[in-house]
Design a protein around this motif. Structure first.
Motif, PDB file in Angstrom:
ATOM      1  N   LYS A  95      -9.968  29.207  55.586  1.00  0.00           N
ATOM      2  CA  LYS A  95      -9.126  28.023  55.788  1.00  0.00           C
ATOM      3  C   LYS A  95      -9.674  26.805  55.039  1.00  0.00           C
ATOM      4  O   LYS A  95      -9.192  25.700  55.214  1.00  0.00           O
ATOM      5  N   ASN A  96     -10.712  27.030  54.227  1.00  0.00           N
ATOM      6  CA  ASN A  96     -11.369  25.975  53.441  1.00  0.00           C
ATOM      7  C   ASN A  96     -11.991  24.878  54.304  1.00  0.00           C
ATOM      8  O   ASN A  96     -12.167  23.750  53.848  1.00  0.00           O
ATOM      9  N   ASP A  97     -12.341  25.214  55.525  1.00  0.00           N
ATOM     10  CA  ASP A  97     -13.066  24.296  56.394  1.00  0.00           C
ATOM     11  C   ASP A  97     -14.535  24.708  56.330  1.00  0.00           C
ATOM     12  O   ASP A  97     -15.066  25.365  57.215  1.00  0.00           O
ATOM     13  N   TYR A  98     -15.171  24.313  55.224  1.00  0.00           N
ATOM     14  CA  TYR A  98     -16.513  24.799  54.923  1.00  0.00           C
ATOM     15  C   TYR A  98     -17.583  24.241  55.851  1.00  0.00           C
ATOM     16  O   TYR A  98     -18.612  24.885  56.063  1.00  0.00           O
ATOM     17  N   ILE A  99     -17.348  23.086  56.419  1.00  0.00           N
ATOM     18  CA  ILE A  99     -18.325  22.521  57.361  1.00  0.00           C
ATOM     19  C   ILE A  99     -18.380  23.379  58.617  1.00  0.00           C
ATOM     20  O   ILE A  99     -19.462  23.750  59.089  1.00  0.00           O
ATOM     21  N   GLN A 100     -17.202  23.730  59.152  1.00  0.00           N
ATOM     22  CA  GLN A 100     -17.167  24.594  60.331  1.00  0.00           C
ATOM     23  C   GLN A 100     -17.706  25.989  59.996  1.00  0.00           C
ATOM     24  O   GLN A 100     -18.441  26.580  60.784  1.00  0.00           O
ATOM     25  N   ALA A 101     -17.328  26.500  58.829  1.00  0.00           N
ATOM     26  CA  ALA A 101     -17.786  27.833  58.424  1.00  0.00           C
ATOM     27  C   ALA A 101     -19.309  27.878  58.398  1.00  0.00           C
ATOM     28  O   ALA A 101     -19.924  28.804  58.940  1.00  0.00           O
ATOM     29  N   LEU A 144     -19.327  34.570  66.159  1.00  0.00           N
ATOM     30  CA  LEU A 144     -19.627  33.382  65.353  1.00  0.00           C
ATOM     31  C   LEU A 144     -19.432  33.685  63.875  1.00  0.00           C
ATOM     32  O   LEU A 144     -18.858  32.877  63.132  1.00  0.00           O
ATOM     33  N   ASN A 145     -19.912  34.836  63.457  1.00  0.00           N
ATOM     34  CA  ASN A 145     -19.749  35.242  62.061  1.00  0.00           C
ATOM     35  C   ASN A 145     -18.262  35.371  61.710  1.00  0.00           C
ATOM     36  O   ASN A 145     -17.829  34.919  60.647  1.00  0.00           O
ATOM     37  N   ASN A 146     -17.499  35.991  62.600  1.00  0.00           N
ATOM     38  CA  ASN A 146     -16.063  36.136  62.363  1.00  0.00           C
ATOM     39  C   ASN A 146     -15.381  34.775  62.235  1.00  0.00           C
ATOM     40  O   ASN A 146     -14.518  34.583  61.371  1.00  0.00           O
ATOM     41  N   LEU A 147     -15.777  33.850  63.089  1.00  0.00           N
ATOM     42  CA  LEU A 147     -15.219  32.496  62.997  1.00  0.00           C
ATOM     43  C   LEU A 147     -15.642  31.808  61.706  1.00  0.00           C
ATOM     44  O   LEU A 147     -14.844  31.095  61.090  1.00  0.00           O
ATOM     45  N   GLY A 148     -16.874  32.027  61.289  1.00  0.00           N
ATOM     46  CA  GLY A 148     -17.321  31.480  60.013  1.00  0.00           C
ATOM     47  C   GLY A 148     -16.420  31.933  58.878  1.00  0.00           C
ATOM     48  O   GLY A 148     -16.016  31.149  58.020  1.00  0.00           O
ATOM     49  N   TYR A 149     -16.086  33.211  58.887  1.00  0.00           N
ATOM     50  CA  TYR A 149     -15.204  33.761  57.858  1.00  0.00           C
ATOM     51  C   TYR A 149     -13.820  33.103  57.916  1.00  0.00           C
ATOM     52  O   TYR A 149     -13.256  32.724  56.887  1.00  0.00           O
ATOM     53  N   TYR A 200     -21.776  30.306  60.543  1.00  0.00           N
ATOM     54  CA  TYR A 200     -22.632  31.253  59.822  1.00  0.00           C
ATOM     55  C   TYR A 200     -24.112  31.005  60.128  1.00  0.00           C
ATOM     56  O   TYR A 200     -24.876  31.948  60.322  1.00  0.00           O
ATOM     57  N   LEU A 201     -24.510  29.747  60.153  1.00  0.00           N
ATOM     58  CA  LEU A 201     -25.913  29.434  60.434  1.00  0.00           C
ATOM     59  C   LEU A 201     -26.314  29.842  61.848  1.00  0.00           C
ATOM     60  O   LEU A 201     -27.395  30.398  62.063  1.00  0.00           O
ATOM     61  N   GLU A 202     -25.441  29.562  62.812  1.00  0.00           N
ATOM     62  CA  GLU A 202     -25.761  29.923  64.194  1.00  0.00           C
ATOM     63  C   GLU A 202     -25.836  31.445  64.347  1.00  0.00           C
ATOM     64  O   GLU A 202     -26.753  31.967  65.002  1.00  0.00           O
ATOM     65  N   ALA A 203     -24.901  32.162  63.736  1.00  0.00           N
ATOM     66  CA  ALA A 203     -24.923  33.628  63.801  1.00  0.00           C
ATOM     67  C   ALA A 203     -26.197  34.171  63.167  1.00  0.00           C
ATOM     68  O   ALA A 203     -26.842  35.074  63.708  1.00  0.00           O
ATOM     69  N   SER A 204     -26.570  33.608  62.035  1.00  0.00           N
ATOM     70  CA  SER A 204     -27.770  34.030  61.326  1.00  0.00           C
ATOM     71  C   SER A 204     -29.019  33.799  62.175  1.00  0.00           C
ATOM     72  O   SER A 204     -29.901  34.664  62.261  1.00  0.00           O
ATOM     73  N   GLU A 205     -29.093  32.659  62.796  1.00  0.00           N
ATOM     74  CA  GLU A 205     -30.254  32.336  63.634  1.00  0.00           C
ATOM     75  C   GLU A 205     -30.354  33.278  64.826  1.00  0.00           C
ATOM     76  O   GLU A 205     -31.447  33.735  65.181  1.00  0.00           O
ATOM     77  N   ILE A 206     -29.227  33.581  65.447  1.00  0.00           N
ATOM     78  CA  ILE A 206     -29.236  34.502  66.587  1.00  0.00           C
ATOM     79  C   ILE A 206     -29.706  35.885  66.147  1.00  0.00           C
ATOM     80  O   ILE A 206     -30.562  36.503  66.795  1.00  0.00           O
ATOM     81  N   ARG A 207     -29.169  36.362  65.026  1.00  0.00           N
ATOM     82  CA  ARG A 207     -29.581  37.688  64.537  1.00  0.00           C
ATOM     83  C   ARG A 207     -31.067  37.705  64.177  1.00  0.00           C
ATOM     84  O   ARG A 207     -31.751  38.697  64.426  1.00  0.00           O
TER      85      ARG A 207
END
Length: 183
Positions: free
Chosen positions: A75-81, A65-70, A85-92
């Motif tokens: 790709k300047n798709d900040y909504i997807q990023a 998820l973090n890699n996809l966020g990056y 990032y939020l989902e990865a953060s919550e899991i961690r």
């Protein structure tokens, strides 16, 4: 990487976590050379395998998820990023707790994302929390603590608070010199 992917596919099949690991490695390779479309393709395939193999609460899933966020950030798709990032953060946070360096890493990535989209208040909160976690878990003589100091320097420099930026930069510089030496 392609040879490893083929071997993992032939030995374990296309639904095995080791095959997904090879997909992730290829995604990282393409990400490193700036081919974000290819990276995204490999990461998305790997994440589906991890989701089935480990579920949505596993650290490997969070890493993807973090890699996809990056990738989406690049790709300047900040909504997807932000979503990734939020989902990865919550899991961690759920796996490690709120006082773990793994969670601090996610906060750092989220802070960078918020900085990129101009949400400086949230960026600062993430960077400061990551710094605090690293200070208390790794200590003030750890390279990751120096990275957090440097990130805060970048943040304050980016918002034109140069005196704060200098404070963090100088502390990071001194720490890096002590850890790594001057040469």
């Amino acid at each position: 990487y392609l040879e490893a992917l083929t071997l993992h596919k032939n030995i374990f099949g296309e639904h095995h976590p080791d095959y997904a690991m090879s997909l992730n490695n290829l995604g990282s390779y393409y990400s490193n050379i700036g081919n974000y479309t290819e990276a995204e393709k490999y990461y998305l395939e790997a994440i589906e395998i991890y989701k089935i193999a480990f579920g949505r609460t596993h650290i490997n899933y969070a890493t993807l998820l973090n890699n996809l966020g990056y990738i989406y950030s690049m790709k300047n798709d900040y909504i997807q990023a932000e979503k990734y990032y939020l989902e990865a953060s919550e899991i961690r946070k759920n796996i490690f707790g709120e006082h773990h360096p793994g969670y601090a890493m996610s906060l750092n990535n989220l802070g960078s994302h918020y900085f990129d989209i101009g949400n400086y208040t949230e960026a600062e909160k993430c960077y400061l929390k990551a710094l605090d976690i690293r200070k208390h878990t790794l200590g003030v003589n750890h390279p990751d603590y120096a990275i957090s100091l440097n990130n805060l320097g970048l943040h304050y420099s980016g918002i034109s608070d140069y005196s704060e930026a200098e404070k963090y930069y100088l502390e990071a510089l001194e720490l890096q010199k002590n850890i790594l030496g001057e040469s």
